[in-house]
Design a protein around this motif. Structure first.
Motif, PDB file in Angstrom:
ATOM      1  N   ARG A  12       3.358  -4.002   5.321  1.00 37.84           N
ATOM      2  CA  ARG A  12       3.281  -2.845   4.458  1.00 37.84           C
ATOM      3  C   ARG A  12       2.812  -1.635   5.254  1.00 37.84           C
ATOM      4  NH1 ARG A  12      -0.478  -6.079   1.656  1.00 37.84           N
ATOM      5  NH2 ARG A  12      -1.886  -4.285   1.548  1.00 37.84           N
ATOM      6  N   PRO A  13       3.241  -0.443   4.919  1.00 35.60           N
ATOM      7  CA  PRO A  13       2.844   0.753   5.675  1.00 35.60           C
ATOM      8  C   PRO A  13       1.333   0.913   5.792  1.00 35.60           C
ATOM      9  CG  PRO A  13       4.640   1.282   4.188  1.00 35.60           C
ATOM     10  CD  PRO A  13       4.223  -0.122   3.860  1.00 35.60           C
ATOM     11  N   GLU A  14       0.600   0.567   4.715  1.00 30.91           N
ATOM     12  CA  GLU A  14      -0.851   0.721   4.777  1.00 30.91           C
ATOM     13  C   GLU A  14      -1.494  -0.247   5.769  1.00 30.91           C
ATOM     14  OE1 GLU A  14      -0.006  -1.394   0.761  1.00 30.91           O
ATOM     15  OE2 GLU A  14       0.957   0.058   2.094  1.00 30.91           O
ATOM     16  N   ILE A  15      -0.836  -1.376   6.030  1.00 28.09           N
ATOM     17  CA  ILE A  15      -1.348  -2.311   7.031  1.00 28.09           C
ATOM     18  C   ILE A  15      -1.117  -1.748   8.430  1.00 28.09           C
ATOM     19  CG2 ILE A  15      -1.136  -4.634   7.989  1.00 28.09           C
ATOM     20  CD1 ILE A  15      -2.433  -4.493   5.198  1.00 28.09           C
ATOM     21  N   GLU A  16       0.052  -1.177   8.656  1.00 31.25           N
ATOM     22  CA  GLU A  16       0.327  -0.578   9.963  1.00 31.25           C
ATOM     23  C   GLU A  16      -0.640   0.561  10.276  1.00 31.25           C
ATOM     24  OE1 GLU A  16       4.779  -1.044  11.423  1.00 31.25           O
ATOM     25  OE2 GLU A  16       4.659   0.277   9.667  1.00 31.25           O
ATOM     26  N   ALA A  17      -1.117   1.240   9.241  1.00 27.80           N
ATOM     27  CA  ALA A  17      -1.987   2.394   9.435  1.00 27.80           C
ATOM     28  C   ALA A  17      -3.459   2.027   9.592  1.00 27.80           C
ATOM     29  CB  ALA A  17      -1.827   3.355   8.253  1.00 27.80           C
ATOM     30  N   LEU A  18      -3.806   0.753   9.457  1.00 30.71           N
ATOM     31  CA  LEU A  18      -5.211   0.358   9.506  1.00 30.71           C
ATOM     32  C   LEU A  18      -5.827   0.631  10.868  1.00 30.71           C
ATOM     33  CD1 LEU A  18      -5.180  -3.121   7.684  1.00 30.71           C
ATOM     34  CD2 LEU A  18      -6.075  -0.953   6.801  1.00 30.71           C
TER      35      LEU A  18
END
Length: 357
Positions: A12-18
């Motif tokens: 998910r995009p929010e995981i990549e942004a962590l």
């Protein structure tokens, strides 16, 4: 057909942004590790005996939800079995709570700087993190945290003593804060370092007045079991029941459970760890003060040195002297205490920098 490696499954995009959990510099080349807030005291003979016995039955599953440890903890804390959850460290339990109670479209208020895993866990749950800066004394700004609560807030996370600054708030301060938080918002109280604390805060006592609290504690620090991963949470029975529904079975290994149970029956060993830490942080802060270097009063097993942009210089000097520390760029350096040789090596690094600090 696409070339090998051109495509891959993506999270998910929010995981990549962590953000990524940081790692101390120089771990491969130092003699002493003062960067991970581990105990410098090895497990007692009684704990090792329990570990060995449990390991001899490693072909069998552990209990479904750590039932033996839950019973020991509930008896020790004076709460019901239905109020305690155990897992592979308090961090795993915090993730369980955030997953069950927050998610997309919700917010979690948390202090910053604080434990660097918090924004990672909040992001994994899909919630939006709302960081609130510490005050000028490196303490939680509890009034600002309460003011940051909105209708989208599902949880407020506090850490006492705070990691990495070691700062604490009092019971009176916490009670005033808790009264200002809506009853349908969770107050997540991380007490990983409570055994070393100088403040009078006790999350279990506070739970009796504020049923929206979840208290997190661990066996990694004062019990010296960081490598085995065992922690626990205490809350009211309704919240605990919800969390049990979301808990993976067999979340605590049999070896970790046996070690934790043994540690609870060996208070002299825990006392020795706490005494070692108390002496170590006093020694380090005294030596820093003699040299005119500021440090923050600590209720944990570490000392925070707020150096701002000079933090990286001290980290490099420590590694050159043979000890690792945890540096947060532009903010400060956290030094785990308990090994006198390591503490004195940090002081030697300070001396090596002379007037640059």
């Amino acid at each position: 057909m696409s070339a090998p490696g051109a495509l891959r499954p993506r999270p998910r995009p929010e995981i990549e942004a962590l953000p990524r959990y940081s790692k101390a510099a120089g771990l491969e080349q130092v003699r002493w590790r003062a960067s991970s807030n581990e105990s410098t005291v090895a497990p007692s003979a009684a704990i090792l005996e329990a570990v060995n016995l449990a390991a001899s039955h490693s072909h069998l599953y552990p209990s479904l939800f750590g039932d033996t440890l839950i019973a020991r903890l509930s008896d020790r804390l004076g709460v019901g079995d239905d109020q305690v959850l155990v897992g592979a460290g308090s961090l795993a339990l915090l993730q369980q709570v955030l997953t069950a109670y927050t998610g997309p479209g919700t917010e979690v208020v948390y202090p910053w700087r604080s434990y660097e895993a918090y924004p990672i866990l909040i992001g994994i749950a899909g919630a939006s993190g709302v960081p609130v800066a510490l005050d000028s004394q490196h303490r939680h700004n509890l009034s600002a945290m309460a003011a940051a609560v909105t209708p989208q807030t599902r949880a407020v996370l506090v850490c006492n003593p705070n990691n990495p600054t070691g700062s604490e708030f009092s019971t009176a301060e916490f009670v005033s804060f808790a009264r200002s938080i809506p009853g349908d918002v969770l107050i997540l109280l991380d007490e990983a370092y409570r055994e070393f604390a100088t403040s009078d805060v006790d999350g279990v006592d506070l739970l009796r007045a504020f049923p929206n609290i979840v208290v997190f504690r661990t066996f990694s620090k004062a019990y010296g079991l960081a490598g085995l991963r065992a922690g626990y949470a205490i809350t009211n029975p309704a919240i605990a029941a919800d969390l049990s529904s979301a808990a993976p079975p067999f979340g605590l290994s049999a070896v970790a459970e046996a070690a934790a149970c043994a540690a609870l029956t060996d208070p002299a060993h825990t006392d020795s760890i706490v005494e070692t830490v108390t002496a170590g942080r006093a020694h380090l802060r005294e030596q820093l003060a003699v040299r005119g270097v500021e440090s923050v009063p600590s209720g944990a097993n570490f000392v925070w040195i707020p150096l701002g942009e000079r933090a990286s210089a001290l980290e490099a000097a420590c590694v050159a002297q043979g000890v690792s520390v945890r540096m947060f760029p532009g903010e400060g350096v956290r030094v785990t205490v308990g090994e006198r040789a390591a503490e004195d090596t940090v002081i030697a690094a300070v001396d090596a920098l002379a007037h640059n600090l």
